[in-house]
Scaffold this motif. Structure first.
Motif, PDB file in Angstrom:
ATOM      1  N   UNK A  18       0.827  -1.232   0.000  1.00  0.00           N
ATOM      2  CA  UNK A  18      -0.007  -0.152   0.053  1.00  0.00           C
ATOM      3  C   UNK A  18       0.829   1.373   0.104  1.00  0.00           C
ATOM      4  N   UNK A  19       0.749   1.888  -1.033  1.00  0.00           N
ATOM      5  CA  UNK A  19       1.529   3.182  -1.248  1.00  0.00           C
ATOM      6  C   UNK A  19       3.180   2.995  -0.755  1.00  0.00           C
ATOM      7  N   UNK A  20       3.658   2.235  -1.168  1.00  0.00           N
ATOM      8  CA  UNK A  20       5.164   1.893  -1.101  1.00  0.00           C
ATOM      9  C   UNK A  20       6.051   2.652  -1.690  1.00  0.00           C
ATOM     10  N   UNK A  21       7.018   3.354  -1.163  1.00  0.00           N
ATOM     11  CA  UNK A  21       7.976   4.189  -1.648  1.00  0.00           C
ATOM     12  C   UNK A  21       9.272   3.643  -1.323  1.00  0.00           C
ATOM     13  N   UNK A  22      10.305   3.609  -2.320  1.00  0.00           N
ATOM     14  CA  UNK A  22      11.500   2.895  -2.347  1.00  0.00           C
ATOM     15  C   UNK A  22      12.398   3.467  -3.194  1.00  0.00           C
ATOM     16  N   UNK A  23      13.638   3.663  -3.000  1.00  0.00           N
ATOM     17  CA  UNK A  23      14.517   4.259  -4.047  1.00  0.00           C
ATOM     18  C   UNK A  23      15.859   3.403  -3.830  1.00  0.00           C
ATOM     19  N   UNK A  24      16.155   2.875  -5.055  1.00  0.00           N
ATOM     20  CA  UNK A  24      17.660   2.077  -4.895  1.00  0.00           C
ATOM     21  C   UNK A  24      18.508   2.914  -5.927  1.00  0.00           C
ATOM     22  N   UNK A  25      19.495   3.256  -5.267  1.00  0.00           N
ATOM     23  CA  UNK A  25      20.556   4.116  -6.348  1.00  0.00           C
ATOM     24  C   UNK A  25      21.348   3.119  -7.176  1.00  0.00           C
ATOM     25  N   UNK A  26      21.684   4.032  -8.375  1.00  0.00           N
ATOM     26  CA  UNK A  26      22.214   3.127  -9.381  1.00  0.00           C
ATOM     27  C   UNK A  26      23.580   2.798  -8.986  1.00  0.00           C
ATOM     28  N   UNK A  27      24.129   1.509  -9.355  1.00  0.00           N
ATOM     29  CA  UNK A  27      25.288   0.887  -9.072  1.00  0.00           C
ATOM     30  C   UNK A  27      25.179   0.398  -7.613  1.00  0.00           C
ATOM     31  N   UNK A  28      24.180   0.418  -7.049  1.00  0.00           N
ATOM     32  CA  UNK A  28      24.038  -0.279  -5.588  1.00  0.00           C
ATOM     33  C   UNK A  28      23.933  -1.789  -5.590  1.00  0.00           C
ATOM     34  N   UNK A  29      24.415  -2.351  -4.528  1.00  0.00           N
ATOM     35  CA  UNK A  29      23.839  -3.950  -4.412  1.00  0.00           C
ATOM     36  C   UNK A  29      23.266  -3.792  -3.118  1.00  0.00           C
ATOM     37  N   UNK A  30      21.705  -3.833  -3.709  1.00  0.00           N
ATOM     38  CA  UNK A  30      20.751  -3.610  -2.690  1.00  0.00           C
ATOM     39  C   UNK A  30      20.371  -4.939  -1.961  1.00  0.00           C
ATOM     40  N   UNK A  31      20.398  -4.960  -0.791  1.00  0.00           N
ATOM     41  CA  UNK A  31      20.033  -6.371   0.069  1.00  0.00           C
ATOM     42  C   UNK A  31      18.384  -5.959   0.649  1.00  0.00           C
ATOM     43  N   UNK A  32      17.854  -6.911  -0.144  1.00  0.00           N
ATOM     44  CA  UNK A  32      16.227  -7.001   0.454  1.00  0.00           C
ATOM     45  C   UNK A  32      16.089  -7.925   1.671  1.00  0.00           C
ATOM     46  N   UNK A  33      16.171  -7.779   2.689  1.00  0.00           N
ATOM     47  CA  UNK A  33      15.643  -8.377   3.996  1.00  0.00           C
ATOM     48  C   UNK A  33      14.103  -8.573   4.331  1.00  0.00           C
ATOM     49  N   UNK A  34      13.816  -9.941   4.855  1.00  0.00           N
ATOM     50  CA  UNK A  34      12.397  -9.736   5.205  1.00  0.00           C
ATOM     51  C   UNK A  34      12.100 -11.435   5.599  1.00  0.00           C
ATOM     52  N   UNK A  35      11.077 -11.502   6.347  1.00  0.00           N
ATOM     53  CA  UNK A  35      10.645 -12.791   6.655  1.00  0.00           C
ATOM     54  C   UNK A  35       9.994 -13.542   5.281  1.00  0.00           C
ATOM     55  N   UNK A  36       9.396 -14.440   5.510  1.00  0.00           N
ATOM     56  CA  UNK A  36       8.623 -15.357   4.599  1.00  0.00           C
ATOM     57  C   UNK A  36       7.517 -14.329   4.478  1.00  0.00           C
ATOM     58  N   UNK A  37       7.053 -14.229   3.236  1.00  0.00           N
ATOM     59  CA  UNK A  37       5.711 -13.515   2.867  1.00  0.00           C
ATOM     60  C   UNK A  37       5.871 -11.998   3.091  1.00  0.00           C
ATOM     61  N   UNK A 177      32.049  -8.816  -8.560  1.00  0.00           N
ATOM     62  CA  UNK A 177      32.462  -8.407  -9.874  1.00  0.00           C
ATOM     63  C   UNK A 177      31.554  -7.365 -10.428  1.00  0.00           C
ATOM     64  N   UNK A 178      30.148  -7.865 -10.271  1.00  0.00           N
ATOM     65  CA  UNK A 178      29.225  -6.996 -10.593  1.00  0.00           C
ATOM     66  C   UNK A 178      29.438  -5.653 -10.245  1.00  0.00           C
ATOM     67  N   UNK A 179      29.496  -5.573  -8.704  1.00  0.00           N
ATOM     68  CA  UNK A 179      29.605  -4.534  -7.922  1.00  0.00           C
ATOM     69  C   UNK A 179      30.705  -3.481  -8.519  1.00  0.00           C
ATOM     70  N   UNK A 180      32.043  -4.256  -8.791  1.00  0.00           N
ATOM     71  CA  UNK A 180      33.071  -3.465  -9.374  1.00  0.00           C
ATOM     72  C   UNK A 180      32.545  -2.893 -10.747  1.00  0.00           C
ATOM     73  N   UNK A 181      31.830  -3.642 -11.565  1.00  0.00           N
ATOM     74  CA  UNK A 181      31.478  -2.941 -12.826  1.00  0.00           C
ATOM     75  C   UNK A 181      30.497  -1.695 -12.948  1.00  0.00           C
ATOM     76  N   UNK A 182      29.893  -1.785 -11.685  1.00  0.00           N
ATOM     77  CA  UNK A 182      28.808  -0.662 -11.454  1.00  0.00           C
ATOM     78  C   UNK A 182      27.302  -1.259 -11.850  1.00  0.00           C
ATOM     79  N   UNK A 183      27.127  -2.443 -11.848  1.00  0.00           N
ATOM     80  CA  UNK A 183      25.732  -3.154 -12.129  1.00  0.00           C
ATOM     81  C   UNK A 183      24.946  -2.989 -10.925  1.00  0.00           C
TER      82      UNK A 183
END
Lengths: 303, 390
Positions: A18-37, A177-183
């Motif tokens: 519901x009205x989720x706001x989230x921003x992930x910067x370019x080149x980040x390795x973005x970890x998504x943590x959360x319980x099941x569901x 390696x992906x992080x180094x490449x800026x992916x």
């Protein structure tokens, strides 16, 4: 740059976001943590175009995923939770088939396949049927398939589930390696150690809500958990009555102080000295990601 | 433990409402179908289906016109007057069961009416029925003439007794039955064509179920999810399956005909172009059915139920399981709803009726139409089903 703006999504009667706001910067390795569901996979599915938001927008590199789905998908690699490969094909055939879907052909495709086979360490087994592979080998091919077309965004949905430490380590190397490449990598997992090791940004989500987001340090600083100091004695001193200026408790024969202030520690040490107690060790315990995770998501079991 | 597991499985089964429906509906439908085909249900219907019979004559006389008028009153047949040549062509093409040609011939200096029935041997049951009706009519007329000429003053009771005794003599005369097939009638060959084409199409339908099964495999192992996150249009996935299915079907049909050639000496090379075109059209129609399955099924149980229901029904109706020529007339009429019918009739046209490509073309177009309509229906259904599959 990935941007979720007021994203809502509902399945039948179940409201996932519901009205989720989230921003992930370019080149980040973005970890998504959360319980099941919690909504981690659903979030990945929104990014990959598998699902469409009921309202709000999901933007990837300034493109609305809903409106420019094919364009977004061209520059996106998706590693699903399942080993989404054809078991009756060899690794080479799988890579060849999926590479073709992204318009790769001829020498370019061959080159990419051999680069990736080297990266995942499966050159010598490339012609063997996938069904003869171990779980770890399959997981590595599962990742390689998503990297064939050199995407600028890679979504990895629990890519290390049920594999041996060697394969896990190789997968970490691939992500480094992906992080180094800026992916940009969006990485969902249950393993805190993986997130702590790999991710530049972390979000803990639960019940479709982003509870916290930031770097590991920022998250730990935001924790309400206090640092703790544990003091070990030469003998069992629990029978001695102690009046200390900070909260404390006994963990076995170890005294644990709920404080992180040096002044408090100084006065505690003075009191202990006055009582004639022989201290053999002092440990400074800082709150960790797991503690923060449990603090935010609770200890109740999830389906 | 066994009971706990059984209870769990029953619960799972009941959760799939469509699966449950099909499990019970399928046997009921098949029982009904076979009852119609073999059990004579509908026989007592007051509205009898009339067989269309072409009647032609080159030189209409008063007597011929009277015969035609009399035949119009025979309730089992519906007369359609056509010129001689055109009528014969229509029977050859399989559009009508038979053509009755009436002409006056001179025998021993006396003008006699000759009845010639040109028949399509592939419609044996209807031909037999027509023969019976016409013989009865011809014999009745001949006997009436015979008695009025020879025993004008005989009592009615005696006439009936003699008529009964002489019936057999008259039965074998008067109506000449001629097959329109250009080659010599070979009933084994007709059976072979029926067996090969009927079975081939039915088996083709069963093998095409694998298309739906393949999609479910992809759903289960997650590859479908990967496919739809790749930059390809969802409908391309459907068309990909269609192309694969057409290729498999063409090869399968050709293999079956080659086998019939090697094993049973079926002359498959007499019109290779028509055969190849017919094989392609049949493959397209069957593949259209395959993608339709892909678009509607969500579970393996649904796939098994839906495919068995449709295939068994179409095969039973269309002549794959029971040759059309042994079915009642009304069943033969219903048969046109089945793609098996159009396929089998198309192969009859090539191997039995020896029709040209142009003559077979309408059947091919019907098959292409069936495939096209199936595809058109499948496209929006597949799109709608996409999220559940992923």
């Amino acid at each position: 740059m990935i941007q979720f703006e007021k994203v809502s999504l509902a399945y039948d009667t179940h409201q996932v976001f519901t009205d989720l706001n989230l921003s992930i910067p370019k080149g980040a390795v973005f970890g998504l943590l959360g319980p099941n569901g919690a909504g981690k996979s659903t979030l990945m599915h929104l990014l990959s175009g598998l699902l469409q938001a009921s309202s709000g927008t999901v933007m990837i590199n300034a493109l609305d995923v809903k409106q420019h789905k094919l364009q977004v998908q061209k520059d996106l690699g998706f590693v699903p939770q399942e080993i989404a490969l054809y078991e009756a094909f060899s690794a080479l055939e799988n890579l060849h088939f999926f590479g073709s879907l992204y318009g790769l052909k001829g020498n370019l495709l061959k080159e990419r396949i051999s680069e990736l086979l080297a990266l995942i360490g499966l050159e010598s087994r490339k012609n063997d049927l996938l069904k003869t592979y171990s779980g770890g080998m399959k997981r590595r091919v599962n990742i390689a398939v998503a990297l064939l077309h050199n995407p600028s965004l890679v979504l990895m949905d629990e890519p290390t589930v049920g594999i041996d430490p060697q394969s896990r380590n190789r997968i970490f190397e691939i992500i480094e390696k992906l992080k180094e490449k800026g992916t940009t990598v969006v990485y969902s997992t249950h393993y805190m150690t993986e997130v702590a090791r790999l991710c530049t940004q972390i979000a803990i989500i639960d019940k479709g809500e982003v509870l916290v987001q930031g770097s590991l340090e920022e998250l730990l600083q935001s924790s309400s958990k206090e640092s703790q100091i544990s003091i070990s004695f030469q003998e069992d001193v629990r029978a001695i009555e102690l009046l200390l200026p900070v909260d404390f408790y006994w963990k076995g024969e170890v005294l644990v102080l709920k404080c992180n202030k040096n002044e408090a520690l100084t006065s505690v040490l003075e009191i202990l000295n006055l009582k004639g107690l022989n201290i053999v060790n002092i440990d400074f315990l800082k709150p960790n990601l797991e503690q923060l995770f449990m603090e935010l998501t609770g200890t109740n079991l999830r389906d | 433990m066994i009971l706990i597991i059984a209870k769990k499985d029953i619960k799972l089964f009941l959760k799939d409402k469509k699966g449950v429906l099909l499990t019970f509906l399928l046997p009921i439908l098949l029982i009904t179908l076979f009852a119609f085909a073999f059990g004579g249900i509908g026989k007592s219907s007051t509205k009898m289906t009339r067989i269309k019979l072409i009647v032609s004559t080159e030189y209409p006389t008063e007597k011929i016109n009277k015969v035609i008028a009399d035949l119009r009153s025979v309730k089992q047949i519906k007369l359609i007057e056509k010129p001689l040549e055109e009528g014969l062509e229509l029977v050859k093409k399989g559009s009508y069961v038979a053509q009755l040609v009436l002409e006056t011939v001179i025998e021993n200096g006396i003008p006699r009416l000759k009845y010639q029935l040109f028949v399509d041997e592939s419609k044996r049951i209807q031909v037999g029925f027509l023969e019976g009706v016409l013989r009865q009519y011809v014999v009745k007329g001949k006997m009436a003439r015979f008695f009025s000429e020879k025993f004008a003053g005989m009592s009615v009771k005696l006439r009936q007794k003699i008529k009964k005794e002489m019936n057999d003599t008259f039965q074998s005369s008067g109506l000449e039955v001629v097959s329109v097939s250009e080659k010599e009638v070979d009933k084994d060959s007709l059976g072979l064509i029926q067996a090969v084409s009927g079975t081939a199409i039915m088996m083709l339908l069963f093998s095409i179920v694998a298309v739906g099964g393949g999609l479910l495999d992809e759903k289960e192992n997650g590859t479908f999810k990967r496919l739809i996150t790749a930059p390809i249009k969802p409908l391309h996935l459907l068309f990909g399956k269609l192309v694969m299915s057409i290729c498999v079907s063409v090869v399968q049909l050709l293999m079956m005909f080659l086998f019939a050639w090697i094993a049973f000496d079926l002359h498959i090379f007499k019109d290779v172009i028509s055969l190849l075109a017919m094989v392609f059209c049949t493959a397209f129609a069957v593949s259209g059915f395959g993608v339709f399955l892909v678009s509607i099924v969500k579970t393996r149980q649904q796939l098994n139920g839906v495919s068995t229901l449709i295939i068994m029904t179409m095969s039973a109706l269309g002549g794959s399981m029971i040759p059309l020529f042994v079915m009642p007339v009304f069943m033969q009429k219903i048969a046109v709803v089945s793609l098996n019918y159009w396929g089998i009739q198309g192969f009859y046209d090539i191997f039995w009726r020896n029709l040209s490509f142009i003559d077979i073309l309408p059947r091919m177009l019907v098959l292409l139409g069936i495939g096209g309509v199936m595809l058109l229906i499948s496209m929006p259904l597949f799109k709608r089903n996409l999220q559940e599959l992923s």
